[in-house]
Design a protein around this motif. Structure first.
Motif, PDB file in Angstrom:
ATOM      1  N   PHE A   1      31.154  18.404  19.328  1.00 62.16           N
ATOM      2  CA  PHE A   1      32.556  18.165  20.031  1.00 62.16           C
ATOM      3  C   PHE A   1      32.653  19.124  21.074  1.00 62.16           C
ATOM      4  CE2 PHE A   1      34.051  16.032  15.961  1.00 62.16           C
ATOM      5  CZ  PHE A   1      34.116  14.543  16.523  1.00 62.16           C
ATOM      6  N   ASP A   2      32.093  20.363  20.854  1.00 62.02           N
ATOM      7  CA  ASP A   2      32.295  21.610  21.890  1.00 62.02           C
ATOM      8  C   ASP A   2      31.867  20.869  23.174  1.00 62.02           C
ATOM      9  OD1 ASP A   2      33.800  22.878  20.237  1.00 62.02           O
ATOM     10  OD2 ASP A   2      31.879  24.204  19.705  1.00 62.02           O
ATOM     11  N   ASP A   3      30.731  20.247  23.120  1.00 59.40           N
ATOM     12  CA  ASP A   3      29.739  19.902  24.446  1.00 59.40           C
ATOM     13  C   ASP A   3      30.444  18.678  24.955  1.00 59.40           C
ATOM     14  OD1 ASP A   3      28.073  21.676  23.647  1.00 59.40           O
ATOM     15  OD2 ASP A   3      26.283  20.471  23.168  1.00 59.40           O
ATOM     16  N   ILE A   4      31.135  17.748  24.160  1.00 63.24           N
ATOM     17  CA  ILE A   4      31.756  16.556  24.648  1.00 63.24           C
ATOM     18  C   ILE A   4      33.093  17.123  25.636  1.00 63.24           C
ATOM     19  CG2 ILE A   4      32.834  14.446  24.204  1.00 63.24           C
ATOM     20  CD1 ILE A   4      30.796  14.285  21.695  1.00 63.24           C
ATOM     21  N   ALA A   5      33.715  18.149  24.941  1.00 64.03           N
ATOM     22  CA  ALA A   5      34.965  18.799  25.374  1.00 64.03           C
ATOM     23  C   ALA A   5      34.683  19.214  26.928  1.00 64.03           C
ATOM     24  CB  ALA A   5      35.491  19.842  24.457  1.00 64.03           C
ATOM     25  N   GLY A   6      33.489  19.965  27.212  1.00 64.20           N
ATOM     26  CA  GLY A   6      33.435  20.229  28.500  1.00 64.20           C
ATOM     27  C   GLY A   6      33.220  18.814  29.394  1.00 64.20           C
ATOM     28  N   MET A   7      32.623  17.755  29.016  1.00 63.16           N
ATOM     29  CA  MET A   7      32.535  16.529  29.651  1.00 63.16           C
ATOM     30  C   MET A   7      33.845  16.079  29.997  1.00 63.16           C
ATOM     31  SD  MET A   7      29.551  14.925  27.733  1.00 63.16           S
ATOM     32  CE  MET A   7      28.203  15.718  26.973  1.00 63.16           C
ATOM     33  N   LEU A   8      34.775  16.062  29.129  1.00 62.24           N
ATOM     34  CA  LEU A   8      36.059  15.322  29.244  1.00 62.24           C
ATOM     35  C   LEU A   8      37.187  16.343  29.707  1.00 62.24           C
ATOM     36  CD1 LEU A   8      36.190  13.234  26.234  1.00 62.24           C
ATOM     37  CD2 LEU A   8      35.781  12.330  28.424  1.00 62.24           C
ATOM     38  N   GLU A   9      36.711  17.740  29.818  1.00 62.96           N
ATOM     39  CA  GLU A   9      37.779  18.638  30.329  1.00 62.96           C
ATOM     40  C   GLU A   9      39.013  18.687  29.447  1.00 62.96           C
ATOM     41  OE1 GLU A   9      38.853  17.916  34.483  1.00 62.96           O
ATOM     42  OE2 GLU A   9      36.734  18.726  35.140  1.00 62.96           O
ATOM     43  N   LYS A  10      38.646  18.652  27.928  1.00 59.50           N
ATOM     44  CA  LYS A  10      39.609  18.701  27.005  1.00 59.50           C
ATOM     45  C   LYS A  10      39.319  19.660  25.931  1.00 59.50           C
ATOM     46  CE  LYS A  10      41.108  13.563  27.516  1.00 59.50           C
ATOM     47  NZ  LYS A  10      42.485  13.996  28.020  1.00 59.50           N
ATOM     48  N   SER A  11      40.035  19.894  24.988  1.00 59.87           N
ATOM     49  CA  SER A  11      39.948  20.643  23.848  1.00 59.87           C
ATOM     50  C   SER A  11      38.955  20.111  22.822  1.00 59.87           C
ATOM     51  CB  SER A  11      41.039  21.378  23.285  1.00 59.87           C
ATOM     52  OG  SER A  11      41.666  20.439  22.447  1.00 59.87           O
ATOM     53  N   PRO A  12      38.130  20.847  22.186  1.00 57.98           N
ATOM     54  CA  PRO A  12      37.520  20.188  20.997  1.00 57.98           C
ATOM     55  C   PRO A  12      38.294  19.509  20.195  1.00 57.98           C
ATOM     56  CG  PRO A  12      36.555  22.194  21.350  1.00 57.98           C
ATOM     57  CD  PRO A  12      37.854  22.191  22.283  1.00 57.98           C
ATOM     58  N   ALA A  13      39.336  19.949  19.882  1.00 55.08           N
ATOM     59  CA  ALA A  13      40.221  19.333  18.783  1.00 55.08           C
ATOM     60  C   ALA A  13      40.813  18.089  19.575  1.00 55.08           C
ATOM     61  CB  ALA A  13      41.551  20.334  18.470  1.00 55.08           C
ATOM     62  N   ALA A  14      41.218  17.781  20.757  1.00 52.36           N
ATOM     63  CA  ALA A  14      41.533  16.630  21.430  1.00 52.36           C
ATOM     64  C   ALA A  14      40.459  15.728  21.234  1.00 52.36           C
ATOM     65  CB  ALA A  14      42.049  17.011  22.797  1.00 52.36           C
ATOM     66  N   VAL A  15      39.081  16.133  21.704  1.00 51.64           N
ATOM     67  CA  VAL A  15      38.022  15.431  21.592  1.00 51.64           C
ATOM     68  C   VAL A  15      37.817  14.692  20.393  1.00 51.64           C
ATOM     69  CG1 VAL A  15      35.508  15.109  21.723  1.00 51.64           C
ATOM     70  CG2 VAL A  15      37.050  16.422  23.573  1.00 51.64           C
ATOM     71  N   ARG A  16      37.937  15.489  19.028  1.00 53.67           N
ATOM     72  CA  ARG A  16      37.771  14.951  17.915  1.00 53.67           C
ATOM     73  C   ARG A  16      38.801  13.811  17.420  1.00 53.67           C
ATOM     74  NH1 ARG A  16      35.415  17.905  13.488  1.00 53.67           N
ATOM     75  NH2 ARG A  16      35.434  19.842  14.727  1.00 53.67           N
TER      76      ARG A  16
END
Length: 302
Positions: free
Chosen positions: A138-153
């Motif tokens: 999730f930490d890696d995806i967060a950077g792609m979406l410019e969101k927090s890891p919690a939001a991506v989760r």
């Protein structure tokens, strides 16, 4: 020149995974190839010394390209909400004893799931595909979406609930084929009751004949779908068994002309979804294997 060849070799090693990511993101083989090609062009312009993890770097680039394509697609799509859209199918021959082919098929994603993924918002789709299908943190995806890891989760969780709410296909391809054979046999014989029996009560039939085509329709319910199957039963002797996205299905073809590709989702021993691609333009672009013998007068499976 040597550096370019080394980079090209490393890229080709990553290509199958990148194409798998892009296909699941886009549901289009052509667009997936374009996204991967875009990643290669960007790689040739990048500083190799700044790329510490090539696989992760390429996955990020392809994912961002796909995300932009999904967002662009969402803003320009003006088709009727009632018009059915079936993602590009991946058609392969029935499996033999080839362990490599079996491994590829085991990693297939069915057309019915791709249809569900098409209902997700672009960010939800990216989060689910990367995390749940390719184990990207999730930490890696967060950077792609410019969101927090919690939001991506949370995005992935919402997508997961949507996917889990759809029919979960049986994994036994032999059993799938038996059910599909029974469907065609009943349709060929005009046996309405047997058709209803092999269909899930809430079965969905999606037919995509192309934008604005009258065959781009969706039908719901066993009795309605059974009626449609009998109506088009005259075409079923032209059906050739094949695997569609790793599941039992058929290619309907007359001589050298493909009329449609039919994918079946078999769940709990009954057909829960039928996805039909009948768009002539898209069918002409398919990469088809040699087709097995058609049903003839004996129906699928003899």
């Amino acid at each position: 020149m040597e550096d370019h060849e080394w980079l090209a070799q490393r890229f080709e090693e990553q290509r199958p995974r990148l194409e798998a990511v892009a296909y699941r993101m886009l549901g289009s083989t052509g667009e997936a190839e374009d996204a991967v090609q875009d990643a290669w062009l960007r790689l040739t312009r990048a500083d190799p010394d700044a790329v510490e993890n090539l696989a992760a770097w390429l996955t990020t680039v392809v994912s961002r390209v796909c995300l932009n394509m999904l967002r662009s697609r969402a803003t320009r799509r003006e088709e009727s909400l009632e018009a059915a859209h079936v993602p590009d199918p991946v058609v392969t021959a029935e499996p033999g004893a080839d362990p490599e082919q079996e491994a590829v098929l085991a990693d297939s994603v069915g057309l019915a799931m791709l249809v569900v993924l098409e209902t997700l918002a672009p960010a939800e789709r990216l989060a689910f595909v990367l995390h749940d299908m390719f184990a990207v943190p999730f930490d890696d995806i967060a950077g792609m979406l410019e969101k927090s890891p919690a939001a991506v989760r949370q995005l992935a969780s919402r997508a997961r609930r949507r996917v889990q709410g759809s029919a979960q296909p049986d994994r036994d391809r032999g059993r799938q084929r038996e059910v599909v054979d029974a469907f065609f046999a009943a349709a060929r014989d005009g046996d309405f009751d047997s058709l209803v029996a092999v269909l899930h009560p809430d079965v969905v039939l999606r037919s995509d004949g192309g934008a604005g085509h009258p065959l781009s329709v969706t039908y719901h319910g066993a009795r309605t779908v059974a009626g449609q199957a009998i109506t088009f039963g005259r075409l079923f002797p032209l059906a050739h068994p094949a695997l569609i996205n790793g599941a039992a299905g058929v290619v309907v073809a007359s001589r050298d002309r493909v009329l449609s590709v039919m994918a079946f989702t078999v769940a709990d021993g009954r057909i829960a979804a039928i996805d039909v691609l009948a768009d002539p333009e898209r069918l002409s672009d398919l990469d088809l294997p040699p087709l097995a013998d058609g049903t003839g007068s004996d129906g699928l499976g003899g």
